[in-house]
Motif scaffolding. Structure first.
Motif, PDB file in Angstrom:
ATOM      1  N   LEU A   1      15.285  -4.554  16.940  1.00 40.21           N
ATOM      2  CA  LEU A   1      16.600  -4.625  17.571  1.00 40.21           C
ATOM      3  C   LEU A   1      17.476  -3.424  17.241  1.00 40.21           C
ATOM      4  CD1 LEU A   1      17.473  -8.406  17.074  1.00 40.21           C
ATOM      5  CD2 LEU A   1      16.590  -7.293  19.128  1.00 40.21           C
ATOM      6  N   THR A   2      16.916  -2.435  16.559  1.00 38.92           N
ATOM      7  CA  THR A   2      17.708  -1.251  16.221  1.00 38.92           C
ATOM      8  C   THR A   2      18.257  -0.615  17.506  1.00 38.92           C
ATOM      9  OG1 THR A   2      16.303  -0.839  14.299  1.00 38.92           O
ATOM     10  CG2 THR A   2      17.668   0.991  15.084  1.00 38.92           C
ATOM     11  N   GLY A   3      19.548  -0.310  17.484  1.00 39.40           N
ATOM     12  CA  GLY A   3      20.176   0.290  18.653  1.00 39.40           C
ATOM     13  C   GLY A   3      20.683  -0.711  19.666  1.00 39.40           C
ATOM     14  N   THR A   4      20.477  -1.991  19.410  1.00 43.85           N
ATOM     15  CA  THR A   4      20.980  -3.036  20.311  1.00 43.85           C
ATOM     16  C   THR A   4      22.210  -3.693  19.690  1.00 43.85           C
ATOM     17  OG1 THR A   4      19.733  -4.906  19.395  1.00 43.85           O
ATOM     18  CG2 THR A   4      18.580  -3.460  20.948  1.00 43.85           C
ATOM     19  N   ASN A   5      22.818  -4.606  20.432  1.00 44.14           N
ATOM     20  CA  ASN A   5      24.003  -5.306  19.933  1.00 44.14           C
ATOM     21  C   ASN A   5      23.643  -6.674  19.357  1.00 44.14           C
ATOM     22  OD1 ASN A   5      23.445  -6.732  22.317  1.00 44.14           O
ATOM     23  ND2 ASN A   5      24.896  -5.476  23.490  1.00 44.14           N
ATOM     24  N   ARG A   6      22.435  -6.798  18.835  1.00 47.46           N
ATOM     25  CA  ARG A   6      22.004  -8.089  18.300  1.00 47.46           C
ATOM     26  C   ARG A   6      21.405  -7.923  16.909  1.00 47.46           C
ATOM     27  NH1 ARG A   6      22.416 -12.005  22.416  1.00 47.46           N
ATOM     28  NH2 ARG A   6      22.714 -10.971  24.415  1.00 47.46           N
ATOM     29  N   GLN A   7      21.637  -8.916  16.066  1.00 39.94           N
ATOM     30  CA  GLN A   7      21.034  -8.975  14.745  1.00 39.94           C
ATOM     31  C   GLN A   7      21.229 -10.377  14.187  1.00 39.94           C
ATOM     32  OE1 GLN A   7      24.070  -6.034  12.984  1.00 39.94           O
ATOM     33  NE2 GLN A   7      23.665  -7.365  11.247  1.00 39.94           N
ATOM     34  N   GLY A   8      20.193 -10.901  13.527  1.00 36.57           N
ATOM     35  CA  GLY A   8      20.298 -12.208  12.904  1.00 36.57           C
ATOM     36  C   GLY A   8      20.462 -13.333  13.906  1.00 36.57           C
ATOM     37  N   VAL A   9      20.591 -14.555  13.380  1.00 31.52           N
ATOM     38  CA  VAL A   9      20.669 -15.720  14.266  1.00 31.52           C
ATOM     39  C   VAL A   9      22.013 -15.848  14.959  1.00 31.52           C
ATOM     40  CG1 VAL A   9      18.955 -17.043  12.959  1.00 31.52           C
ATOM     41  CG2 VAL A   9      21.369 -17.239  12.355  1.00 31.52           C
ATOM     42  N   LEU A  10      23.055 -15.217  14.423  1.00 36.19           N
ATOM     43  CA  LEU A  10      24.372 -15.357  15.029  1.00 36.19           C
ATOM     44  C   LEU A  10      24.439 -14.775  16.429  1.00 36.19           C
ATOM     45  CD1 LEU A  10      26.756 -14.597  12.026  1.00 36.19           C
ATOM     46  CD2 LEU A  10      26.301 -16.798  13.095  1.00 36.19           C
ATOM     47  N   THR A  11      23.528 -13.867  16.765  1.00 38.27           N
ATOM     48  CA  THR A  11      23.521 -13.292  18.112  1.00 38.27           C
ATOM     49  C   THR A  11      22.350 -13.795  18.942  1.00 38.27           C
ATOM     50  OG1 THR A  11      22.294 -11.338  17.356  1.00 38.27           O
ATOM     51  CG2 THR A  11      24.697 -11.214  17.309  1.00 38.27           C
ATOM     52  N   GLN A  12      21.661 -14.817  18.466  1.00 40.62           N
ATOM     53  CA  GLN A  12      20.596 -15.419  19.265  1.00 40.62           C
ATOM     54  C   GLN A  12      21.206 -16.414  20.252  1.00 40.62           C
ATOM     55  OE1 GLN A  12      17.495 -16.957  16.718  1.00 40.62           O
ATOM     56  NE2 GLN A  12      17.026 -14.930  15.880  1.00 40.62           N
ATOM     57  N   ALA A  13      20.665 -16.441  21.445  1.00 47.38           N
ATOM     58  CA  ALA A  13      21.267 -17.235  22.521  1.00 47.38           C
ATOM     59  C   ALA A  13      21.287 -18.720  22.203  1.00 47.38           C
ATOM     60  CB  ALA A  13      20.525 -16.992  23.829  1.00 47.38           C
TER      61      ALA A  13
END
Length: 924
Positions: A715-727
Motif C-alpha cells: 500500500l506504499t504510496g496509497t491513502n490506506r494503511q491498517g484496518v482503519l482504512t479497510q472498507a
C-alpha cells in the motif's frame, strides 16, 4: 510494568503534598470543589495520598482526563506541561502500587453453555458431522461485545427442544449418513442491479467478468454431497450481430463450466437458460456466474477487441434496451428423476460470508398446483444468505412428487418474480430497474447507437441449483473413524466405543457410572430387537443432550490436584488439565479439545510451561484457528455485521454483493496473516499492506491487481494503511446513507483504545441530516451540534478521530468532497495535538502503542474468559501488556500472555455443589 516494579510499597504522601495537591487546587478547584461540584466531584476531600486507594475509580478518571487533555475544559488556561507530567506520573505510580498490592483473584466464570458456533464446531470435530445443526437455534445474546459470555448465554425451553432434535439428526447422520433427499430447486437472484448503458467499450478490464456488475455471486449451502444441475438465466440485450455470450460458472473461485448463449437477431437475451451438471461436496460454497471477455465479439462498429465475425443483421432488433423487457419469464424447471419437475422457489441473494441461518417466517404459505393437493411452503426471510439452509429440511411433498424447499424472501411478492425477475428490498425497489440508470448520460455517438446501443445491457438474472442427483450415501469415512474404535457388535466393543466417545464429548474421562449408563442404553435397544448401531445412535444422542456437553462445567478442587508454578490465593484454585485444555480449545478454535490436548491433560503434562507454549503455537498454526479470526476478530472489529448492514445501493452503486464479500474477506485475510506470520499487533494500525482481489483493488483505486484471487498488496504510496482504512471497518462505522465522524470516532475509542464514551444524554437533538453536504458541511453541522455543553465533552474526543477518516465515504471509497463541500480531515485532540487524515491518526495512535496493546489485550481476554473484566484483573492485563512490549508486540506474545495469566489458568474457589446448582438453575 517497569513503573509498577519501581513503585514503593506505601503511599507517597510527600509527593502528594508537594506536587499533586497544589496542582489540583490551582487547576481543578474552580469546578470541582465542595462548593462547586461539577459532575458530582469534590476534589477538596482528597487530602492525602491514601485517597488513591480509597477512591481509585475517581483517580483513574482524573488521570484519563488530564492525559487526554479533556481537563481543564476548552476555554480554561492550560496547565504547565512540566507540572502536568509530574502529576500524571505520580497518579500513575500510585495506581501501579495499588495494583501490586491487589491479591490474585482469577474471578468468577459462570458455567456457560456452548454458543451456536461452538456447538457446530464441536459436533464437526467429535463426530465428523458438518451440516451446521445450530443454524436452527435461537440467536445467541452478546455481552461486552461477544456472544460467548457465560452470564448472557441463557437456556430456554425452546432451545432445549432444539438440542434434543439436533442430537437425533447428528447421531443418525454420523452413523448412517444424511437421509436421501429428492431433487429441489433453489433460485438465487441479484439483490440489486444497476449498470451503465453507455455504448463505449473497455480494453483493460477483468476478462473473467467476476468483478463486473453483470456477474452474480452467491453463497449456497449444498445439503449433501452429490450431483447438482446449475443453470444461469439471462436478462437484457446485447447489440445485434454480436457473437454468443460466454458465461462461466465458478465454485469457490474455480471455473467449472463455460456455456454459450447465442444473440438472436433482436439482440434480446432475456429468458435464455442453460445448465450443466457437476459434483459438489456438502456444505457452504461460493457460486458465481460471469461473462467471459465481455467486450469481445461485439459488432465492428463498437471498435472493441476481437470484434464479431458474424454478418451484420438485416434490421435492427427490437427488445426494450437494457431492461430486457418483460419477456424473459424463464424456462421450465429441469425435470428430476422420473420426469418429476422440482417446483421453482425464488431466493433473493445476499451472499454474505459467514452469515447465520435465517429465521422462519411467522406462518406457512399454502399453494396449489393444477388442482393437486395443497403444498405447504415455509418462507424463510434470509435463507439466501450463506449459512442458511438452502435445500435444507423438506417442507412438504406433493403426492409423492418432488418435495418443495424454499428460500423465498419476504419481498418475493414482486410481480417480476413470477418469471425469474428481480427481488429487491422495499427501500431499493424504485431504484432497482434492470438496465439503464435514470441518470445515465445519453450517447452522442450515432454510429454506436445505430449499431445496437449499449455493449453491456444484460446480466445474470437467476442462478438455479437443482439437486441432489446421485447422492453420496452412508456415513463419511471421518465419522466411521471417530466412532468405531472397534467393529465387533459385542458388549465389550460397545463399552469401548461409548467410553471413548463420552470422554471426548464430555471433554474429560467419563465416570464408571456414565459409561455403565450409556452401555446399558445400547444393550436395552438390542434387547428390544433393534440393531447394535441403533443402540449406539441412542447412546450418542444421550451424550449430546447432557449438561456435560452443552455446558463447560468446572469443578472445585484442592491445589495439589493441579500443580502450578504460581502460588494460588487462598480463594483461588488452578483449573484441572482437562479444564485448561477446554479453555484453550474454545479460546483458539471455538471447538472441543482434540486428542493431543486430551492426551497431555491425562498424563498430565499440559500445564508445564514449555508444553503449554508448544501447544499454543501448534494450535495457532492449525486451520481451526480461523475461528479466532472469524469469531474474535469478526466481533471485535465488527466486520461480522456486514451480513446485516445494507448501504443504500442506489447511492453507492459500486457496493455490490461481490464487493461486500470482498471487503469482509480482506479483513479476515489480514488478521489471518497477522496470526500465522506472528506479526506485531501494531500492524492493525500502521501496516502498509493488505489483501486484495481485482474487484476490491478497483474499488480502492489501486492499479495492477488482476483476477479474483486475493493476494498481498503493498500500500506504499496509497491513502490506506491498517484496518482503519479497510472498507469493512469504514462501512460498519457509517450509516446506510452517509458517513458519521461520531460513529467512527466512537468506534476508534471503543475498539482501538477501549475507552468508550458514555451513552448519548436524553433530550439532545439529532443532527439535521437534510443539510449535510447541501447547505452546510458535516463538520459545520457537528460544530453547531457541539455548541451544546452537554455534548461538547464527549464530542471533543470522538469527532476529531472520526474526521480523520472523512475522506472515505460510507462504503470506504476515497472522495475529496462531501456533496459540494471540500472535505477537511484535520483534527485536534483535547490535549492540543493536531493531525490530518488517516495517516495522522495512525501516527497519533502509534505514538503510544501500549494504549492500543492494552485495549486489544482487554478485548481478547474478555473473549478468552467469557466474562467481563473487573478491577482485580488489572495486574494480569498490565503483565500481558508488559510482555507484549518486550516481544515487539508479536501476536503470539499476546495469546501466550493470556494463556499464562492468573484469570485463564485459575478459578475462584466455590463449593462443588454450587457449580452443579448453577447449571441446573440455567436450565430452568
Amino acid at each position: 510494568m517497569a513503573a509498577a516494579a519501581a513503585a514503593p510499597d506505601h503511599a507517597d504522601q510527600a509527593g502528594f503534598q508537594s506536587s499533586v495537591q497544589p496542582f489540583i487546587a490551582k487547576t481543578c478547584f474552580g469546578c470541582h470543589s465542595a462548593k462547586v461540584q461539577s459532575a458530582g466531584l469534590n476534589l477538596e476531600r482528597y487530602a492525602s495520598a491514601d485517597s488513591v486507594a480509597l477512591d481509585r475509580a475517581h483517580w483513574e478518571l482524573i488521570l484519563d482526563k488530564l492525559r487526554s487533555g479533556q481537563m481543564p475544559p476548552p476555554g480554561m488556561p492550560r496547565p504547565v506541561a512540566s507540572e502536568l507530567a509530574v502529576v500524571t506520573k505520580w497518579i500513575s505510580s500510585e495506581l501501579d502500587r495499588e495494583d501490586l498490592a491487589v491479591k490474585p483473584d482469577p474471578g468468577h466464570i459462570t458455567a456457560r453453555r456452548l454458543n451456536r458456533t461452538e456447538y457446530d464446531n464441536s459436533v464437526r470435530d467429535l463426530l465428523g458431522v458438518d451440516f451446521q445443526p445450530a443454524a436452527d437455534f435461537p440467536p445467541d445474546d452478546s455481552g461486552y461485545g461477544f456472544d460467548n459470555i457465560g452470564d448472557v448465554l441463557s437456556m430456554s425451553p425452546s432451545l432445549m427442544e432444539k438440542y434434543v432434535s439436533a442430537a437425533e439428526k447428528i447421531a443418525r447422520a454420523a452413523l448412517y449418513g444424511p437421509p436421501p433427499l429428492k431433487p429441489t430447486l433453489v433460485k438465487h437472484e441479484p439483490w440489486y442491479v444497476d449498470f451503465d448503458t453507455k455504448p463505449g467499450v473497455k480494453t483493460d478490464y477483468d476478462l473473467t467478468g467476476l468483478s463486473l456488475p453483470s456477474a452474480l455471486h452467491v453463497m449456497h449451502t449444498f445439503p449433501v454431497e452429490g450431483d447438482y444441475d446449475i443453470a444461469g438465466l439471462l436478462r437484457g440485450t446485447r447489440p445485434a450481430g454480436s457473437e454468443p455470450l460466454q458465461v462461466a460458472f465458478w465454485i469457490d473461485g474455480k471455473q467449472v463450466s463455460e456455456l454459450s448463449y447465442p444473440i438472436p437477431p433482436t439482440g434480446e437475451v432475456s429468458g435464455q437458460r442453460k445448465q450443466f451438471r457437476t459434483h459438489v461436496a456438502a456444505g457452504e460454497h461460493w457460486l458465481s456466474a460471469s461473462f467471459l471477455r465481455i467486450y469481445e465479439g461485439l459488432p465492428v462498429a463498437f471498435h472493441g477487441p476481437n470484434p464479431s465475425k458474424l454478418p451484420p443483421p438485416a434490421a435492427r432488433g427490437g427488445g426494450r434496451g437494457g431492461r430486457g423487457g418483460r419477456g424473459g419469464r424463464g424456462a421450465p424447471a429441469a425435470p428430476g428423476p422420473g420426469g418429476a419437475a422440482p417446483v421453482q422457489i425464488t431466493a433473493a441473494t445476499a451472499a454474505l460470508p459467514g452469515a447465520a441461518g435465517g429465521g422462519r417466517a411467522a406462518a406457512p404459505v399454502v399453494a396449489e398446483q393444477g388442482g393437486a393437493a395443497p403444498v405447504q411452503i415455509t418462507t424463510t426471510a434470509t435463507a439466501a444468505l450463506p449459512g442458511a439452509a438452502a435445500g435444507g429440511p423438506v417442507a412438504a411433498e406433493q403426492g409423492g412428487a418432488t418435495p418443495i424447499q424454499t428460500a423465498a424472501p419476504l419481498t418475493a411478492a414482486s410481480p417480476d418474480l413470477a418469471g425469474g425477475g428481480r427481488a429487491v428490498s422495499p427501500a431499493a425497489a424504485p431504484a432497482a430497474a434492470r438496465g439503464p440508470r435514470a441518470d445515465a448520460a445519453p450517447s452522442n455517438n450515432d454510429e454506436l447507437a445505430s449499431a445496437g446501443g449499449a455493449a453491456v445491457g444484460f446480466f445474470v438474472s437467476n442462478l438455479e441449483i437443482i439437486g441432489p442427483y446421485n447422492q453420496v450415501t452412508g456415513p463419511s469415512d471421518q465419522s466411521r473413524k471417530k466412532i468405531f474404535v472397534c467393529t465387533e457388535e459385542t458388549p465389550a466393543c460397545a463399552k469401548k466405543i461409548v467410553t471413548t466417545l463420552a470422554g471426548r464429548v464430555y471433554r474429560r474421562p467419563a465416570t464408571r457410572q456414565e459409561v455403565d449408563q450409556l452401555t446399558g442404553v445400547v444393550e436395552m435397544v438390542r434387547q428390544q430387537g433393534d440393531s447394535f448401531r441403533e443402540g449406539l445412535c441412542l447412546a450418542i444422542q444421550r451424550t449430546l443432550i447432557s449438561p456435560n456437553f452443552l455446558f463447560r462445567i468446572e469443578q472445585d478442587r484442592k491445589p495439589a490436584a493441579a500443580p502450578t508454578s504460581r502460588p494460588a490465593a487462598p480463594t483461588a484454585r488452578p483449573v484441572s488439565d482437562y479444564e485448561l485444555a477446554t479453555r484453550l480449545s474454545y479460546f483458539l478454535w471455538s471447538s472441543t479439545p482434540d486428542d493431543e490436548l486430551l492426551r497431555l491433560a491425562a498424563e498430565p503434562r499440559l500445564r508445564r510451561p514449555a508444553e503449554l507454549k508448544a501447544q499454543v503455537q501448534r494450535m495457532l498454526k492449525d486451520p481451526k484457528s480461523m475461528a479466532l479470526v472469524e469469531d474474535f476478530g469478526g466481533q471485535w472489529l465488527q466486520f461480522r455485521g456486514l451480513e446485516s448492514h445494507e448501504p443504500e445501493r442506489k447511492k453507492f452503486q459500486q457496493y455490490t454483493e461481490y464487493t461486500k464479500m470482498s471487503i469482509g474477506k480482506e479483513t479476515e485475510l489480514f488478521l489471518e496473516y497477522l496470526m500465522r506470520e506472528d506479526r506485531p499487533i501494531t500492524d492493525l494500525i500502521d501496516a502498509k499492506y493488505t489483501f486484495l482481489n481485482q474487484r476490491l483493488a478497483e474499488f480502492y483505486g489501486i492499479p495492477g491487481v488482476q483476477g479474483a484471487e486475493f493476494r498481498k498488496v503493498d500500500l506504499t504510496g496509497t491513502n490506506r494503511q491498517g484496518v482503519l482504512t479497510q472498507a469493512s471497518v469504514l462501512t460498519m462505522s457509517s450509516y446506510s446513507n452517509r458517513t458519521s465522524p461520531v460513529l467512527r470516532g466512537k468506534w476508534v475509542l471503543d475498539n482501538i483504545l477501549n475507552t468508550p464514551p458514555p451513552a448519548k444524554p436524553a433530550g439532545v437533538p439529532d443532527l439535521d441530516e437534510t443539510a449535510v453536504g447541501v447547505s452546510a458541511s458535516l463538520r459545520e453541522q457537528l460544530q453547531s451540534h457541539r455548541a451544546n455543553a452537554v455534548c461538547a465533552s464527549c464530542h471533543s474526543r470522538m469527532d476529531p478521530l472520526g474526521f480523520a477518516l472523512e475522506n472515505y465515504d460510507a462504503v470506504g471509497q476515497w472522495r475529496d468532497k462531501d456533496g459540494k463541500f471540500l472535505i477537511d480531515a484535520s483534527g485536534q485532540l483535547p490535549d492540543g495535538r493536531n493531525f490530518v487524515g488517516a495517516k495522522g491518526l495512525a501516527d497519533i495512535l502509534m505514538s503510544n502503542p501500549n494504549a492500543f496493546a492494552k485495549a486489544m489485550t482487554e478485548k481478547m481476554l474478555i473473549y478468552a474468559l467469557g466474562r467481563g473484566l473487573e478491577s482485580y484483573d488489572r495486574p494480569a492485563v498490565n503483565q500481558i501488556v508488559a510482555g507484549l512490549a518486550a516481544n515487539q508486540y508479536r501476536f503470539s506474545s499476546l495469546v501466550l500472555g493470556i494463556v499464562d495469566s492468573v484469570p485463564f489458568e485459575e478459578r475462584r474457589a466455590v463449593p462443588r455443589t454450587s457449580a452443579v446448582a448453577e447449571v441446573i438453575k440455567k436450565q430452568k
